[in-house]
Design an enzyme around this catalytic site. Structure first.
Site, PDB file in Angstrom:
ATOM      1  N   HIS A  70       0.812  -1.131  -0.111  1.00  0.00           N
ATOM      2  CA  HIS A  70       0.077  -0.130   0.041  1.00  0.00           C
ATOM      3  C   HIS A  70       0.811   1.246  -0.086  1.00  0.00           C
ATOM      4  CE1 HIS A  70      -3.816  -2.343   0.771  1.00  0.00           C
ATOM      5  NE2 HIS A  70      -2.860  -3.056   1.495  1.00  0.00           N
ATOM      6  N   LEU A  71       1.005   1.870  -1.151  1.00  0.00           N
ATOM      7  CA  LEU A  71       1.779   3.079  -1.223  1.00  0.00           C
ATOM      8  C   LEU A  71       0.993   4.543  -0.902  1.00  0.00           C
ATOM      9  CD1 LEU A  71       3.824   2.141  -4.403  1.00  0.00           C
ATOM     10  CD2 LEU A  71       4.590   1.944  -1.902  1.00  0.00           C
ATOM     11  N   ASP A 162      -8.561  -5.243  -2.462  1.00  0.00           N
ATOM     12  CA  ASP A 162      -8.109  -5.622  -1.040  1.00  0.00           C
ATOM     13  C   ASP A 162      -8.473  -4.520   0.093  1.00  0.00           C
ATOM     14  OD1 ASP A 162      -6.401  -6.927   0.643  1.00  0.00           O
ATOM     15  OD2 ASP A 162      -5.226  -5.102   0.581  1.00  0.00           O
ATOM     16  N   HIS A 189      -9.286 -10.603  -1.208  1.00  0.00           N
ATOM     17  CA  HIS A 189      -9.374 -10.164   0.335  1.00  0.00           C
ATOM     18  C   HIS A 189     -10.389 -11.248   0.882  1.00  0.00           C
ATOM     19  CE1 HIS A 189      -8.849  -7.718   4.108  1.00  0.00           C
ATOM     20  NE2 HIS A 189     -10.132  -8.165   4.267  1.00  0.00           N
ATOM     21  N   HIS A 242      -3.038 -12.662   2.012  1.00  0.00           N
ATOM     22  CA  HIS A 242      -2.759 -12.722   3.330  1.00  0.00           C
ATOM     23  C   HIS A 242      -3.474 -13.827   4.308  1.00  0.00           C
ATOM     24  CE1 HIS A 242      -6.223 -10.208   3.220  1.00  0.00           C
ATOM     25  NE2 HIS A 242      -5.706  -9.201   2.807  1.00  0.00           N
ATOM     26  N   ASN A 290      -5.934  -6.656   9.579  1.00  0.00           N
ATOM     27  CA  ASN A 290      -6.793  -7.407   8.908  1.00  0.00           C
ATOM     28  C   ASN A 290      -6.441  -8.130   7.543  1.00  0.00           C
ATOM     29  OD1 ASN A 290      -9.494  -8.146   8.354  1.00  0.00           O
ATOM     30  ND2 ASN A 290      -9.987  -6.425   7.083  1.00  0.00           N
ATOM     31  N   ASP A 317       1.645  -7.022   2.543  1.00  0.00           N
ATOM     32  CA  ASP A 317       0.638  -6.177   2.967  1.00  0.00           C
ATOM     33  C   ASP A 317       1.363  -4.944   3.601  1.00  0.00           C
ATOM     34  OD1 ASP A 317      -1.832  -5.373   3.298  1.00  0.00           O
ATOM     35  OD2 ASP A 317      -2.339  -6.951   4.741  1.00  0.00           O
ATOM     36  N   HIS A 321       0.155   3.670   8.145  1.00  0.00           N
ATOM     37  CA  HIS A 321      -1.168   4.839   8.690  1.00  0.00           C
ATOM     38  C   HIS A 321      -0.322   5.898   9.404  1.00  0.00           C
ATOM     39  CE1 HIS A 321      -4.444   2.273   7.497  1.00  0.00           C
ATOM     40  NE2 HIS A 321      -3.631   1.037   8.332  1.00  0.00           N
ATOM     41  N   GLY A 336      -3.412  -2.397  10.031  1.00  0.00           N
ATOM     42  CA  GLY A 336      -2.296  -2.422   9.236  1.00  0.00           C
ATOM     43  C   GLY A 336      -1.054  -2.128   9.606  1.00  0.00           C
TER      44      GLY A 336
END
Length: 448
Positions: A70-71, A162, A189, A242, A290, A317, A321, A336
């Site tokens: 996640h960028l 996702d 997901h 995941h 998650n 993953d 945040h 996350g």
């Protein structure tokens, strides 16, 4: 840019890696790189090299590929950007990452995925490949513009909602059928939302004692079973994100023994290989993720499944945040964890040192299989003459202490804070250019 072009730009320089051990076996050898390609393995004088890297017998592996990053850009730049995430990836040994679609706006059309691809090229540290959404706006109601994203200059091949499950079986079927036309992959997901309303932790004794709403493993396992059957029915390609439960691993083992149609692959995260729900005792939101951290039994089942090839690969993953989304009470925190700079070390601790994987196995789960799933023909290649120089140099013995504030991500939410982990990336080489070395990224054009 086509698949055969150099995504991060080959340097044109001749680099000699002195005394490396490909896949951690045999006596050290020298490896010569010229214009982004391995041109020699053996003993070299180095007189014609522009740069010599003295590796001292370090392990040399194909560059890592992360199927699940996640960028956050566009829209979540307070947590991560393409630049900060690419920096973390290069420092973690990655030469390619797949950027998930749950951005703002959602990557559900050609404009957004082209932006992400373009930003990755501008930064130039790793090959950034955007993942397209399966459904418009991630709302699970209608398919996104899958075809236009696949045909766009971003050449999207993997599609995922996702963070949300494609829980409508008809939509999932249609997605598998549609992506089959261009050899695409649907990454699921797996979480039945009807079984997980308000869920906060793995459903079990710890959640009950702590007063946290449970997330039953069956919510994952039932979706995985359904989607494997849909993949077989449609002949499409399914990738399970995941995997977190022993039951899912058991089902995949059974499925692989009987299925003859469709394509199913699966990933496990580093945190699900090491951490358990016992850590929730402190209510520290660093451990909220998650799918949730599960039991020690699940952890060991996942390690066994990865060693056997039942679970195909490791994906981080990586989910940064902002402080306000983690420095709060548990129920309000976002799920996350950071993962790009710690993935290798966690794998060394959980799989290499216990003897579950050798270094060829590490190459398989961190590089070769992820590259195959993503359709990246220049990544995950054997270490050999004539192959693209996407490589990672590893010191398997060095131990280091994880500090979130010292990691490259904009966010600091690592669940491994304060842990001493083994194994460290010494250098990352992307298309023949050193992108990271000794804990620092290298500017485009070489050392400053």
């Amino acid at each position: 840019m086509t698949e055969n072009e150099h995504p991060t730009g080959a340097s044109g320089r001749r680099i000699l890696l002195r005394e490396v051990r490909p896949y951690g076996t045999g006596d050290p050898v020298d490896l010569l790189i010229d214009d982004g390609v391995v041109v020699g393995i053996g003993q070299h004088s180095g007189t014609d090299a522009d740069e010599i890297v003295h590796a001292g017998g370090a392990v040399l592996l194909p560059g890592f590929v992360d199927l699940h990053t996640h960028l956050r850009e566009p829209g979540g730049e307070d947590a991560e950007t393409v630049e900060s995430g690419s920096t973390a990836a290069a420092l973690g040994g990655y030469t390619a990452v797949l950027a998930m679609a749950n951005t703002d706006p959602v990557a559900d059309n050609a404009v957004v995925v082209e932006h992400v691809r373009r930003r990755g090229r501008e930064v130039g540290l790793v090959d950034v490949r955007p993942v397209g959404a399966v459904t418009a706006g991630l709302d699970g109601k209608r398919l996104a513009e899958i075809g236009s994203m696949a045909r766009s200059p971003a050449e999207v091949r993997v599609f995922s909602d996702d963070g949300h499950c494609v829980d409508d079986p008809l939509l999932m079927r249609r997605a598998l059928e549609y992506t089959r036309a261009f050899d695409g992959v649907v990454a699921q997901h797996a979480q039945d939302p009807r079984l997980t309303p308000g869920s906060q932790a793995h459903e079990g004794p710890n959640a009950a004692r702590l007063g946290l709403a449970g997330w039953p493993a069956a919510a994952e396992e039932s979706v995985v079973a359904r989607d494997c059957m849909l993949a077989e029915h449609t002949g499409g390609s399914l990738h399970v994100c995941h995997v977190s439960s022993a039951g899912t691993a058991d089902f995949l083992r059974w499925w692989r023994a009987r299925s003859t149609a469709g394509s199913v692959s699966a990933e496990v995260t580093p945190h699900h290989l090491l951490l358990t729900d016992e850590l929730l005792e402190t209510y520290d939101p660093l451990y909220k993720v998650n799918p949730p951290l599960r039991t020690d039994e699940d952890v060991h089942a996942l390690r066994t499944a990865l060693a056997e090839g039942v679970v195909d690969c490791v994906a981080t993953d990586h989910a940064p945040h902002a402080d306000q989304d983690k420095d709060c009470e548990w129920s309000a925190a976002r799920p996350g964890m950071l993962g790009l700079q710690t993935a290798l070390s966690v794998l060394v601790r959980t799989m290499v040192r216990p003897g579950l994987l050798d270094w060829r196995g590490v190459a398989r789960v961190l590089s070769e299989t992820p590259a195959r799933v993503a359709g990246l023909s220049r990544q995950g290649r054997p270490i050999g003459v004539g192959e693209p120089a996407n490589l990672t140099l590893v010191d398997p013995d060095t131990e280091w202490t994880v500090r979130g504030a010292e990691l490259a991500s904009t966010a600091v939410n690592t669940p491994f804070e304060g842990m001493v982990l083994p194994g460290r990336v010494l250098a990352t080489i992307s298309e023949g250019r050193i992108t990271a070395r000794d804990g620092k990224v290298e500017p485009i054009g070489g050392r400053s």
